[in-house]
Design a protein around this motif. Structure first.
Motif, PDB file in Angstrom:
ATOM      1  N   PRO A   1       0.804  -1.229   0.000  1.00  0.00           N
ATOM      2  CA  PRO A   1       0.000   0.000   0.000  1.00  0.00           C
ATOM      3  C   PRO A   1       0.838   1.282   0.000  1.00  0.00           C
ATOM      4  CG  PRO A   1      -0.276  -1.194   2.073  1.00  0.00           C
ATOM      5  CD  PRO A   1       0.538  -2.060   1.173  1.00  0.00           C
ATOM      6  N   VAL A   2       1.998   1.269   0.640  1.00  0.00           N
ATOM      7  CA  VAL A   2       2.846   2.469   0.642  1.00  0.00           C
ATOM      8  C   VAL A   2       3.329   2.746  -0.780  1.00  0.00           C
ATOM      9  CG1 VAL A   2       5.044   3.449   1.439  1.00  0.00           C
ATOM     10  CG2 VAL A   2       3.551   2.250   3.046  1.00  0.00           C
ATOM     11  N   ARG A   3       3.733   1.707  -1.488  1.00  0.00           N
ATOM     12  CA  ARG A   3       4.204   1.901  -2.863  1.00  0.00           C
ATOM     13  C   ARG A   3       3.071   2.367  -3.762  1.00  0.00           C
ATOM     14  NH1 ARG A   3       7.906  -2.460  -1.327  1.00  0.00           N
ATOM     15  NH2 ARG A   3       6.528  -4.094  -2.099  1.00  0.00           N
ATOM     16  N   ARG A   4       1.867   1.864  -3.527  1.00  0.00           N
ATOM     17  CA  ARG A   4       0.722   2.345  -4.325  1.00  0.00           C
ATOM     18  C   ARG A   4       0.469   3.821  -4.054  1.00  0.00           C
ATOM     19  NH1 ARG A   4      -1.520  -2.687  -2.684  1.00  0.00           N
ATOM     20  NH2 ARG A   4      -2.927  -1.632  -1.251  1.00  0.00           N
ATOM     21  N   GLN A   5       0.614   4.247  -2.810  1.00  0.00           N
ATOM     22  CA  GLN A   5       0.446   5.671  -2.487  1.00  0.00           C
ATOM     23  C   GLN A   5       1.517   6.508  -3.175  1.00  0.00           C
ATOM     24  OE1 GLN A   5       0.124   5.193   1.939  1.00  0.00           O
ATOM     25  NE2 GLN A   5      -1.411   6.795   1.662  1.00  0.00           N
ATOM     26  N   ILE A   6       2.724   6.018  -3.193  1.00  0.00           N
ATOM     27  CA  ILE A   6       3.817   6.743  -3.855  1.00  0.00           C
ATOM     28  C   ILE A   6       3.502   6.887  -5.338  1.00  0.00           C
ATOM     29  CG2 ILE A   6       6.247   6.635  -4.539  1.00  0.00           C
ATOM     30  CD1 ILE A   6       6.800   5.304  -1.779  1.00  0.00           C
ATOM     31  N   LEU A   7       3.050   5.809  -5.969  1.00  0.00           N
ATOM     32  CA  LEU A   7       2.701   5.889  -7.388  1.00  0.00           C
ATOM     33  C   LEU A   7       1.594   6.915  -7.623  1.00  0.00           C
ATOM     34  CD1 LEU A   7       2.786   2.104  -8.356  1.00  0.00           C
ATOM     35  CD2 LEU A   7       4.468   3.872  -8.950  1.00  0.00           C
ATOM     36  N   GLY A   8       0.618   6.936  -6.731  1.00  0.00           N
ATOM     37  CA  GLY A   8      -0.452   7.927  -6.845  1.00  0.00           C
ATOM     38  C   GLY A   8       0.069   9.353  -6.736  1.00  0.00           C
ATOM     39  N   MET A   9       1.013   9.568  -5.852  1.00  0.00           N
ATOM     40  CA  MET A   9       1.612  10.899  -5.700  1.00  0.00           C
ATOM     41  C   MET A   9       2.350  11.313  -6.965  1.00  0.00           C
ATOM     42  SD  MET A   9       3.421  10.821  -2.020  1.00  0.00           S
ATOM     43  CE  MET A   9       2.736   9.817  -0.742  1.00  0.00           C
ATOM     44  N   LEU A  10       3.047  10.353  -7.551  1.00  0.00           N
ATOM     45  CA  LEU A  10       3.862  10.662  -8.725  1.00  0.00           C
ATOM     46  C   LEU A  10       3.042  10.740 -10.009  1.00  0.00           C
ATOM     47  CD1 LEU A  10       6.973   8.445  -7.943  1.00  0.00           C
ATOM     48  CD2 LEU A  10       6.761  10.930  -7.707  1.00  0.00           C
ATOM     49  N   ARG A  11       1.786  10.319  -9.956  1.00  0.00           N
ATOM     50  CA  ARG A  11       0.936  10.376 -11.136  1.00  0.00           C
ATOM     51  C   ARG A  11       0.779  11.813 -11.629  1.00  0.00           C
ATOM     52  NH1 ARG A  11      -4.225   8.159  -9.509  1.00  0.00           N
ATOM     53  NH2 ARG A  11      -4.300  10.093  -8.355  1.00  0.00           N
ATOM     54  N   ASP A  12       0.647  12.735 -10.707  1.00  0.00           N
ATOM     55  CA  ASP A  12       0.360  14.118 -11.088  1.00  0.00           C
ATOM     56  C   ASP A  12       1.599  14.972 -11.279  1.00  0.00           C
ATOM     57  OD1 ASP A  12      -2.387  13.579 -10.934  1.00  0.00           O
ATOM     58  OD2 ASP A  12      -2.370  13.925  -8.775  1.00  0.00           O
ATOM     59  N   THR A  13       2.666  14.649 -10.551  1.00  0.00           N
ATOM     60  CA  THR A  13       3.846  15.514 -10.616  1.00  0.00           C
ATOM     61  C   THR A  13       5.084  14.764 -10.132  1.00  0.00           C
ATOM     62  OG1 THR A  13       4.735  17.650  -9.945  1.00  0.00           O
ATOM     63  CG2 THR A  13       3.459  16.477  -8.306  1.00  0.00           C
ATOM     64  N   PRO A  14       6.237  15.067 -10.710  1.00  0.00           N
ATOM     65  CA  PRO A  14       7.478  14.490 -10.182  1.00  0.00           C
ATOM     66  C   PRO A  14       7.752  15.060  -8.790  1.00  0.00           C
ATOM     67  CG  PRO A  14       7.816  15.436 -12.371  1.00  0.00           C
ATOM     68  CD  PRO A  14       6.458  15.850 -11.917  1.00  0.00           C
ATOM     69  N   LEU A  15       8.349  14.244  -7.928  1.00  0.00           N
ATOM     70  CA  LEU A  15       8.643  14.680  -6.566  1.00  0.00           C
ATOM     71  C   LEU A  15      10.037  14.234  -6.160  1.00  0.00           C
ATOM     72  CD1 LEU A  15       5.291  13.641  -4.838  1.00  0.00           C
ATOM     73  CD2 LEU A  15       6.047  15.983  -5.294  1.00  0.00           C
ATOM     74  N   THR A  16      10.599  14.969  -5.240  1.00  0.00           N
ATOM     75  CA  THR A  16      11.879  14.563  -4.666  1.00  0.00           C
ATOM     76  C   THR A  16      11.627  13.461  -3.637  1.00  0.00           C
ATOM     77  OG1 THR A  16      11.776  16.147  -2.853  1.00  0.00           O
ATOM     78  CG2 THR A  16      12.813  16.908  -4.907  1.00  0.00           C
ATOM     79  N   ALA A  17      12.672  12.725  -3.319  1.00  0.00           N
ATOM     80  CA  ALA A  17      12.560  11.674  -2.307  1.00  0.00           C
ATOM     81  C   ALA A  17      12.131  12.275  -0.971  1.00  0.00           C
ATOM     82  CB  ALA A  17      13.881  10.936  -2.173  1.00  0.00           C
ATOM     83  N   GLY A  18      12.661  13.443  -0.654  1.00  0.00           N
ATOM     84  CA  GLY A  18      12.301  14.108   0.599  1.00  0.00           C
ATOM     85  C   GLY A  18      10.841  14.498   0.648  1.00  0.00           C
ATOM     86  N   ALA A  19      10.315  15.009  -0.463  1.00  0.00           N
ATOM     87  CA  ALA A  19       8.902  15.395  -0.511  1.00  0.00           C
ATOM     88  C   ALA A  19       8.009  14.177  -0.353  1.00  0.00           C
ATOM     89  CB  ALA A  19       8.597  16.118  -1.821  1.00  0.00           C
ATOM     90  N   ILE A  20       8.433  13.052  -0.920  1.00  0.00           N
ATOM     91  CA  ILE A  20       7.664  11.819  -0.767  1.00  0.00           C
ATOM     92  C   ILE A  20       7.722  11.358   0.683  1.00  0.00           C
ATOM     93  CG2 ILE A  20       7.551   9.379  -1.417  1.00  0.00           C
ATOM     94  CD1 ILE A  20       8.672  10.295  -4.201  1.00  0.00           C
TER      95      ILE A  20
END
Length: 126
Positions: free
Chosen positions: A11-30
């Motif tokens: 589930p954490v990886r699915r959330q990360i993918l959802g975050m990255l769907r809209d915009t690129p993010l830094t590791a820190g922002a994730i």
């Protein structure tokens, strides 16, 4: 396909993918969006990177992650094969269903307007 399925099983990886769907993010922002440790988020990002679902780019000292949905295609195709074609809901299907609903709503309104109040009183006393 197995590696991609394993990557999205968490589930954490699915959330990360959802975050990255809209915009690129830094590791820190994730990492800031989770209550787990930064090393744990880093491990999740490594799994996603190794499965090909995310790509990272080093900009100065900052690593930026981007979603790559391409590796999901074989899994989507496989899952689609499990669903009976008559159960698939396409945009055309939704349009047809909404048109049918609109027709039914108009018919019901027309029938209610056609009935007089006297008709309704007679039905209640009968």
């Amino acid at each position: 396909m197995d590696e991609v399925a394993a990557a999205i099983a968490d589930p954490v990886r699915r959330q990360i993918l959802g975050m990255l769907r809209d915009t690129p993010l830094t590791a820190g922002a994730i990492a800031d969006r989770f209550a787990i440790s930064r090393p744990a988020v880093s491990r999740h990002l490594r799994v996603l990177r190794e499965s090909g679902l995310v790509h990272d780019e080093l900009v100065g000292r900052t690593r930026i992650y981007r979603l790559d949905p391409g590796p999901l295609a074989p899994l989507v195709d496989w899952l689609g094969g499990l669903v009976a074609p008559e159960r698939l809901v396409t945009p055309d299907t939704w349009e047809q269903r909404l048109d049918a609903l609109e027709t039914e709503v108009r018919r019901t309104r027309r029938e209610r307007r056609a009935g007089s109040p006297a008709d309704h009183r007679t039905e209640r006393t009968a």
